[in-house]
Design a protein around this motif. Structure first.
Motif, PDB file in Angstrom:
ATOM      1  N   ASP A   1       0.682  -1.362  -0.095  1.00 44.75           N
ATOM      2  CA  ASP A   1      -0.172   0.141   0.103  1.00 44.75           C
ATOM      3  C   ASP A   1       0.840   1.342  -0.151  1.00 44.75           C
ATOM      4  O   ASP A   1       0.208   2.258  -0.151  1.00 44.75           O
ATOM      5  CB  ASP A   1      -1.160  -0.102   1.162  1.00 44.75           C
ATOM      6  CG  ASP A   1      -0.303  -0.289   2.457  1.00 44.75           C
ATOM      7  OD1 ASP A   1       0.921   0.452   2.682  1.00 44.75           O
ATOM      8  OD2 ASP A   1      -0.855  -0.746   3.252  1.00 44.75           O
ATOM      9  N   THR A   2       2.318   1.119   0.115  1.00 50.76           N
ATOM     10  CA  THR A   2       3.236   2.332   0.119  1.00 50.76           C
ATOM     11  C   THR A   2       4.247   1.811  -0.848  1.00 50.76           C
ATOM     12  O   THR A   2       4.866   0.815  -0.621  1.00 50.76           O
ATOM     13  CB  THR A   2       3.491   2.466   1.504  1.00 50.76           C
ATOM     14  OG1 THR A   2       2.550   2.607   2.255  1.00 50.76           O
ATOM     15  CG2 THR A   2       4.424   3.777   1.496  1.00 50.76           C
ATOM     16  N   ALA A   3       4.653   3.044  -1.699  1.00 53.47           N
ATOM     17  CA  ALA A   3       5.814   2.505  -2.671  1.00 53.47           C
ATOM     18  C   ALA A   3       6.492   3.684  -2.929  1.00 53.47           C
ATOM     19  O   ALA A   3       6.186   4.819  -2.985  1.00 53.47           O
ATOM     20  CB  ALA A   3       5.309   2.064  -3.938  1.00 53.47           C
ATOM     21  N   LEU A   4       7.803   3.625  -3.322  1.00 55.35           N
ATOM     22  CA  LEU A   4       8.578   4.577  -3.878  1.00 55.35           C
ATOM     23  C   LEU A   4       9.251   4.034  -5.113  1.00 55.35           C
ATOM     24  O   LEU A   4      10.109   3.145  -5.035  1.00 55.35           O
ATOM     25  CB  LEU A   4       9.660   5.017  -2.774  1.00 55.35           C
ATOM     26  CG  LEU A   4      10.599   6.348  -3.206  1.00 55.35           C
ATOM     27  CD1 LEU A   4       9.718   7.494  -3.343  1.00 55.35           C
ATOM     28  CD2 LEU A   4      11.850   6.531  -2.168  1.00 55.35           C
ATOM     29  N   THR A   5       9.359   4.790  -6.207  1.00 59.25           N
ATOM     30  CA  THR A   5       9.876   4.318  -7.434  1.00 59.25           C
ATOM     31  C   THR A   5      10.676   5.315  -7.987  1.00 59.25           C
ATOM     32  O   THR A   5      10.314   6.604  -7.950  1.00 59.25           O
ATOM     33  CB  THR A   5       8.664   3.880  -8.393  1.00 59.25           C
ATOM     34  OG1 THR A   5       7.894   2.802  -7.751  1.00 59.25           O
ATOM     35  CG2 THR A   5       9.237   3.253  -9.716  1.00 59.25           C
ATOM     36  N   THR A   6      12.001   4.849  -8.205  1.00 56.75           N
ATOM     37  CA  THR A   6      12.816   5.910  -9.146  1.00 56.75           C
ATOM     38  C   THR A   6      12.785   5.386 -10.762  1.00 56.75           C
ATOM     39  O   THR A   6      13.179   4.121 -11.027  1.00 56.75           O
ATOM     40  CB  THR A   6      14.291   5.993  -8.710  1.00 56.75           C
ATOM     41  OG1 THR A   6      14.269   6.304  -7.413  1.00 56.75           O
ATOM     42  CG2 THR A   6      15.026   6.985  -9.514  1.00 56.75           C
ATOM     43  N   LEU A   7      12.696   6.194 -11.610  1.00 62.25           N
ATOM     44  CA  LEU A   7      12.678   5.826 -13.138  1.00 62.25           C
ATOM     45  C   LEU A   7      13.945   6.705 -13.640  1.00 62.25           C
ATOM     46  O   LEU A   7      13.985   7.995 -13.209  1.00 62.25           O
ATOM     47  CB  LEU A   7      11.516   6.378 -13.868  1.00 62.25           C
ATOM     48  CG  LEU A   7      10.025   5.926 -13.365  1.00 62.25           C
ATOM     49  CD1 LEU A   7       8.785   6.563 -14.274  1.00 62.25           C
ATOM     50  CD2 LEU A   7       9.966   4.357 -13.095  1.00 62.25           C
ATOM     51  N   THR A   8      14.616   5.802 -14.294  1.00 65.94           N
ATOM     52  CA  THR A   8      15.750   6.476 -15.041  1.00 65.94           C
ATOM     53  C   THR A   8      15.387   6.577 -16.611  1.00 65.94           C
ATOM     54  O   THR A   8      15.318   5.604 -17.219  1.00 65.94           O
ATOM     55  CB  THR A   8      17.135   5.595 -14.696  1.00 65.94           C
ATOM     56  OG1 THR A   8      17.384   5.409 -13.572  1.00 65.94           O
ATOM     57  CG2 THR A   8      18.276   6.435 -15.349  1.00 65.94           C
ATOM     58  N   PHE A   9      15.952   7.657 -17.221  1.00 67.11           N
ATOM     59  CA  PHE A   9      15.430   8.024 -18.522  1.00 67.11           C
ATOM     60  C   PHE A   9      16.644   7.805 -19.385  1.00 67.11           C
ATOM     61  O   PHE A   9      17.798   7.562 -18.922  1.00 67.11           O
ATOM     62  CB  PHE A   9      14.824   9.147 -18.812  1.00 67.11           C
ATOM     63  CG  PHE A   9      13.554   9.404 -18.123  1.00 67.11           C
ATOM     64  CD1 PHE A   9      12.339   9.034 -18.691  1.00 67.11           C
ATOM     65  CD2 PHE A   9      13.291  10.005 -16.683  1.00 67.11           C
ATOM     66  CE1 PHE A   9      10.994   9.313 -18.562  1.00 67.11           C
ATOM     67  CE2 PHE A   9      11.972  10.011 -16.220  1.00 67.11           C
ATOM     68  CZ  PHE A   9      10.982   9.711 -16.891  1.00 67.11           C
TER      69      PHE A   9
END
Length: 301
Positions: A162-170
């Motif tokens: 129910d809780t998330a942290l996401t890092t996207l690299t372009f």
């Protein structure tokens, strides 16, 4: 006037030129298959399917057909987000370096819904994955996600977080950072920040009113709007208007199957990253085994 409760009868009726698919996600693929096979234009809520394999196949079929397929990533059509995208496109923040997206629901959905939703990344954060691509106008090459259960242990029992942290690299090495929660006690929290070499553009929460009271006890203002039907009412109208305009004037749809496939691959990579505790390259998230259905469209086996 034609009425029927039978999906195939409606889709194949000669007076039906376009189909709107707004059913639960688990039913999207079947409806898409029928509409594509019948050559009907399609508006479909996200995602096309919970399976990357089926999504890949449907996107391929759509690309090879004369059918216009628009996906329901409605947040692209929010007036404030559209203005922010215009600001970025016009170079007013310079070279974009970081996008930050906060997306928090006001409350947990029913556990039965969670069990069939495809998980937080596929059901909820997929909107933010699409928004990050929309703001940056670049391709994601790597995903690193962390997730946990902070709101209700029943979510873990249902196999989700129910809780998330996401890092996207372009592709150029720049980043998007996305935080999600299923429960923000103060309301529907929807914020975006785009930071660049020449400045920054922010979109803050829409509130019930814009009044701010200043007194000896503090500064007081209204809470954010309650949920998506209030916050994104105008964006839903805009996206449907643009779909109709695409059909009437034979224009490309503004968000299509390729965008849905890209967001789905990010969602799959995010879950894989969370489970394996490592960054996952998008290039490693590929469709695998497929088999043909009775109407010739391949689906996951």
């Amino acid at each position: 006037m034609f009425f029927s409760n039978n999906e195939e009868d409606v889709i194949h009726h000669p007076d039906v030129e376009a189909v709107l698919i707004c059913s639960p996600t688990s039913a999207h693929a079947k409806s898409l298959e029928l509409a594509l096979a019948a050559g009907k234009h399609i508006f479909c809520e996200k995602p096309m399917d919970l399976s990357l394999e089926t999504t890949t196949t449907l996107a391929s079929i759509a690309a090879q057909s004369d059918v216009k397929l628009m996906m329901g990533f409605n947040r692209r059509f929010d007036p404030d987000f559209m203005k922010a995208r215009e600001t970025v496109r016009d170079g007013k923040v310079g070279n974009v370096q970081i996008v930050k997206i906060t997306s928090r629901d006001p409350g947990l959905p029913p556990i039965d819904y969670i069990k069939n939703s495809g998980g937080l990344f596929m059901d909820m954060a997929i909107h933010d994955f699409d928004m990050a691509r929309y703001m940056m106008n670049k391709q994601v090459v790597e995903v690193f996600a962390k997730g946990l259960v902070m709101v209700d242990h029943a979510v873990a029992d249902a196999g989700d977080i129910d809780t998330a942290l996401t890092t996207l690299t372009f592709e150029d090495g720049t980043y998007a950072v996305i935080d999600n929660s299923r429960k923000a006690v103060y309301g529907y929290d929807q914020r975006i920040e785009v930071f660049g070499s020449a400045g920054m553009v922010q979109v803050e929460n829409n509130q019930h009113n814009r009044n701010i009271l200043y007194n000896e006890t503090g500064i007081h203002q209204a809470l954010p709007l309650d949920f998506f039907m209030d916050r994104y009412a105008e964006s839903y109208l805009r996206e449907m208007g643009l779909f109709i305009e695409s059909l009437l004037h034979n224009k490309p749809v503004p968000v299509g199957a390729a965008d849905a496939l890209a967001a789905t691959r990010i969602a799959v990579a995010a879950k894989k990253s969370m489970l394996e505790g490592r960054p996952v390259a998008i290039a490693d998230v590929l469709a695998t085994t497929m088999k043909p259905t009775s109407n010739g469209i391949a689906v996951a086996s």
